[in-house]
Write a protein that holds these residues in place. Structure first.
Motif, mmCIF file in Angstrom:
data_model
loop_
_atom_site.group_PDB
_atom_site.id
_atom_site.type_symbol
_atom_site.label_atom_id
_atom_site.label_comp_id
_atom_site.label_asym_id
_atom_site.label_seq_id
_atom_site.Cartn_x
_atom_site.Cartn_y
_atom_site.Cartn_z
ATOM 1 N N VAL A 60 -5.736 -7.438 -0.345
ATOM 2 C CA VAL A 60 -4.514 -7.726 0.406
ATOM 3 C C VAL A 60 -3.310 -7.100 -0.288
ATOM 4 O O VAL A 60 -2.413 -6.546 0.349
ATOM 5 C CB VAL A 60 -4.321 -9.252 0.563
ATOM 6 C CG1 VAL A 60 -2.986 -9.558 1.235
ATOM 7 C CG2 VAL A 60 -5.457 -9.849 1.374
ATOM 8 N N GLY A 61 -3.293 -7.162 -1.633
ATOM 9 C CA GLY A 61 -2.206 -6.541 -2.382
ATOM 10 C C GLY A 61 -2.186 -5.034 -2.222
ATOM 11 O O GLY A 61 -1.119 -4.423 -2.108
ATOM 12 N N LEU A 62 -3.360 -4.393 -2.208
ATOM 13 C CA LEU A 62 -3.438 -2.944 -2.034
ATOM 14 C C LEU A 62 -2.976 -2.538 -0.647
ATOM 15 O O LEU A 62 -2.236 -1.553 -0.482
ATOM 16 C CB LEU A 62 -4.879 -2.475 -2.274
ATOM 17 C CG LEU A 62 -5.128 -0.968 -2.199
ATOM 18 C CD1 LEU A 62 -4.287 -0.236 -3.236
ATOM 19 C CD2 LEU A 62 -6.614 -0.662 -2.411
ATOM 20 N N PHE A 63 -3.400 -3.320 0.354
ATOM 21 C CA PHE A 63 -2.942 -3.050 1.723
ATOM 22 C C PHE A 63 -1.422 -3.158 1.810
ATOM 23 O O PHE A 63 -0.758 -2.318 2.432
ATOM 24 C CB PHE A 63 -3.603 -4.040 2.681
ATOM 25 C CG PHE A 63 -3.176 -3.879 4.112
ATOM 26 C CD1 PHE A 63 -3.747 -2.919 4.921
ATOM 27 C CD2 PHE A 63 -2.178 -4.683 4.645
ATOM 28 C CE1 PHE A 63 -3.349 -2.757 6.238
ATOM 29 C CE2 PHE A 63 -1.771 -4.536 5.955
ATOM 30 C CZ PHE A 63 -2.358 -3.566 6.759
ATOM 31 N N GLY A 64 -0.848 -4.196 1.163
ATOM 32 C CA GLY A 64 0.602 -4.358 1.163
ATOM 33 C C GLY A 64 1.301 -3.206 0.460
ATOM 34 O O GLY A 64 2.371 -2.759 0.885
ATOM 35 N N ALA A 65 0.698 -2.714 -0.631
ATOM 36 C CA ALA A 65 1.295 -1.592 -1.361
ATOM 37 C C ALA A 65 1.294 -0.324 -0.508
ATOM 38 O O ALA A 65 2.289 0.408 -0.460
ATOM 39 C CB ALA A 65 0.527 -1.351 -2.663
ATOM 40 N N VAL A 80 14.187 -1.367 0.090
ATOM 41 C CA VAL A 80 14.257 -2.664 -0.579
ATOM 42 C C VAL A 80 12.874 -3.314 -0.603
ATOM 43 O O VAL A 80 12.458 -3.884 -1.623
ATOM 44 C CB VAL A 80 15.285 -3.583 0.115
ATOM 45 C CG1 VAL A 80 15.158 -5.017 -0.383
ATOM 46 C CG2 VAL A 80 16.693 -3.071 -0.120
ATOM 47 N N ALA A 81 12.148 -3.229 0.514
ATOM 48 C CA ALA A 81 10.788 -3.793 0.558
ATOM 49 C C ALA A 81 9.896 -3.117 -0.480
ATOM 50 O O ALA A 81 9.105 -3.779 -1.172
ATOM 51 C CB ALA A 81 10.198 -3.630 1.955
ATOM 52 N N TYR A 82 10.041 -1.794 -0.587
ATOM 53 C CA TYR A 82 9.234 -1.057 -1.572
ATOM 54 C C TYR A 82 9.593 -1.476 -2.998
ATOM 55 O O TYR A 82 8.715 -1.721 -3.829
ATOM 56 C CB TYR A 82 9.449 0.444 -1.398
ATOM 57 C CG TYR A 82 8.760 1.274 -2.461
ATOM 58 C CD1 TYR A 82 7.383 1.463 -2.435
ATOM 59 C CD2 TYR A 82 9.487 1.849 -3.500
ATOM 60 C CE1 TYR A 82 6.749 2.211 -3.416
ATOM 61 C CE2 TYR A 82 8.866 2.592 -4.482
ATOM 62 C CZ TYR A 82 7.496 2.773 -4.433
ATOM 63 O OH TYR A 82 6.873 3.498 -5.407
ATOM 64 N N LEU A 83 10.887 -1.583 -3.279
ATOM 65 C CA LEU A 83 11.316 -1.946 -4.625
ATOM 66 C C LEU A 83 10.880 -3.374 -4.989
ATOM 67 O O LEU A 83 10.489 -3.642 -6.131
ATOM 68 C CB LEU A 83 12.833 -1.816 -4.746
ATOM 69 C CG LEU A 83 13.376 -0.379 -4.751
ATOM 70 C CD1 LEU A 83 14.895 -0.387 -4.724
ATOM 71 C CD2 LEU A 83 12.871 0.387 -5.969
#
Length: 506
Positions: A47-52, A245-248
């Motif tokens: 899930v974290g990789l998908f979010g990244a 901002v979402a990326y940061l």
């Protein structure tokens, strides 16, 4: 433009929201199954990789899209309001060509930036090839976004509802076998396959639109697109800031707390915003074009925004209360016990999502009135505050601080919106909305205190009772606004307008 009666106006809001929201029930049920499979077969790391991956794609999508999805809807709504079918046809062709070009640009940008984006996000080059493959999603998604703008700008609500249902139903058997067979390696193929299927369905409903055949050179297309691109540049700038901002924020989580922590944050954010996001998306389908049509009448704008705010609070309040009180159960149903640390984040995030319900109708005023400068100023201020709150939240409170940051950002966004829209149109909340806001604030604070201070058994018992009482109150209030039984009326409208019927709505 003459005003419609309040009951007719509320009825229009409920009708369009009910049609899209009703079809979204299928999406909700399907998503529950999909999320559960994701949690089981991918886990917090997946899930974290998908979010990244998603946060890497967002800034590039914002740049290449050039705000055409939103500015295209506005341009199409204006053209459709004239009744000139030739003008509508020219605008549709312009939007489609611009969307295709944006998709090509997005794909090329990701191919160029895959290496540095991977290095800055993950600290290694392990994910360069997956990111390069994901350039296909930008190519397909850019064009699909333009097709979606055509449906929304022409207010083809039934077609949009049908698209939602078909996409949800066909998507499940497409992605679940991938997760079972390939596990975490299925993320990229799933994203590509989903974008292809979504674009295909949107294209199918676009081809059913009956418009005169027009022929335009690319030079004529450019001239036609110029006003759209001017507003689109503003939307692109604000979208890029939001994506940045979402990326940061995701980068801060990954670097400070790890990839699994990013998965916990992603899970909490999805659950806190999913229900409200569906409602707001359903309402915006018809609300934005309606508001654009009366952009020169401040009294009418303020009336529509107040009505939309009132309906928004009434439709989202039961879900917000339920999410707060039943957070442990929600996490367990949608995910697994490995995601339990997301419970506290989820509870704080609900407050931020509730504030979004208040801000969203006010924010639409700026887009409807083409207030480019104000859109930029408010978004710069909001995004700067968001980043500050997020950094300080993690620094002082760790992962739960991400939820607190979302709450503080929502509060600042509402305050900015109140000041800006009052200066622009003289907008202020009606007395009915202020009373309803007081009720919602009391319910959410009570739910938060119960969830945080009582045992799971007591909080769940009280949660079920309080959610039911809230749902009854909201339904009763909507019935009073409409002057008839909401549930019966909504069922009749959905039955008579079922989106899979053969005849399409213009």
């Amino acid at each position: 433009m003459p005003s419609t009666s309040p009951k007719n106006s509320y009825g229009q809001i409920i009708k369009s929201t009910g049609l899209i929201g009703g079809s979204s029930l299928v999406s909700v049920l399907v998503s529950m199954v999909r999320v559960k499979f994701t949690a089981v077969y991918l886990g917090p790391l997946g899930v974290g990789l998908f979010g990244a991956y998603t946060t890497i794609l967002q800034p590039i999508t914002a740049v290449s899209g050039f705000g055409l999805a939103a500015s295209g809807v506005r341009q199409l709504a204006e053209a459709n309001g004239t009744g000139d079918q030739a003008k509508v046809a020219r605008t549709v062709l312009t939007v489609k060509r611009a969307a295709l070009l944006s998709g090509v640009i997005g794909a090329l940008l990701l191919l160029v930036l895959a290496y540095p984006a991977c290095l800055s996000t993950f600290g290694n080059t392990e994910h360069v090839i997956p990111l390069a493959v994901l350039s296909l999603t930008l190519l397909i998604g850019g064009y699909s976004s333009g097709l979606g703008s055509v449906l929304q700008g022409l207010r083809r609500v039934r077609d949009m509802a049908a698209q939602s249902i078909i996409g949800a139903v066909l998507g499940l058997p497409l992605v679940i076998p991938m997760m079972i067979l390939w596990g975490i390696d299925s993320i990229v193929p799933m994203m590509v396959a989903s974008s292809v299927m979504g674009a295909s369905i949107t294209w199918w409903y676009n081809r059913r639109i009956q418009l005169p055949v027009v022929h335009m050179t690319w030079r004529e297309t450019w001239m036609e697109a110029t006003p759209m691109l001017k507003l689109g540049f503003v939307f692109m700038s604000t979208g890029l800031m939001g994506a940045g901002v979402a990326y940061l924020t995701r980068l801060i989580i990954i670097r400070k707390l790890g990839l699994e922590a990013n998965g916990l944050f992603s899970a909490a954010y999805m659950l806190s915003s999913y229900y409200v996001g569906l409602i707001l998306a359903a309402m915006s389908t018809d609300f934005y074009p309606r508001l654009t049509a009366v952009a020169n009448n401040n009294l009418e704008i303020n009336r529509l925004v107040n009505e939309q705010t009132e309906v928004g609070m009434l439709m989202t309040m039961p879900g917000l209360v339920a999410t707060l009180l039943l957070a442990p159960l929600v996490i367990r149903v949608f995910y697994t016990a490995n995601f339990n640390p997301a419970i506290e984040i989820l509870q704080w995030q609900v407050f931020g999502i509730a504030l979004r319900v208040l801000f969203w109708p006010m924010g639409t005023i700026l887009a409807a009135k083409n207030a480019k400068r104000l859109i930029l100023i408010t978004d710069v201020a909001g995004n700067c505050l968001s980043l500050i709150f997020f950094y300080l939240g993690i620094e002082f409170f760790g992962l739960p601080g991400t939820g607190i940051a979302l709450f503080l950002f929502g509060l600042s966004a509402v305050l900015i919106g109140i000041v800006v829209t009052h200066r622009l149109t003289g907008f202020r909340w009606s007395l009915a909305n202020l009373r309803l806001l007081g009720v919602m604030a009391c319910l959410l604070i009570l739910s938060f205190l119960v969830a945080r201070n009582l045992t799971w058994l007591w909080s769940t018992t009280i949660g079920v009772a309080l959610t039911g009482s809230t749902a009854w109150f909201c339904s009763h209030t909507l019935n009073r606004l409409l002057g008839h039984n909401l549930l019966l009326a909504t069922w009749n409208k959905l039955k008579n307008s079922f989106p899979l019927r053969g005849k399409s709505e213009s």
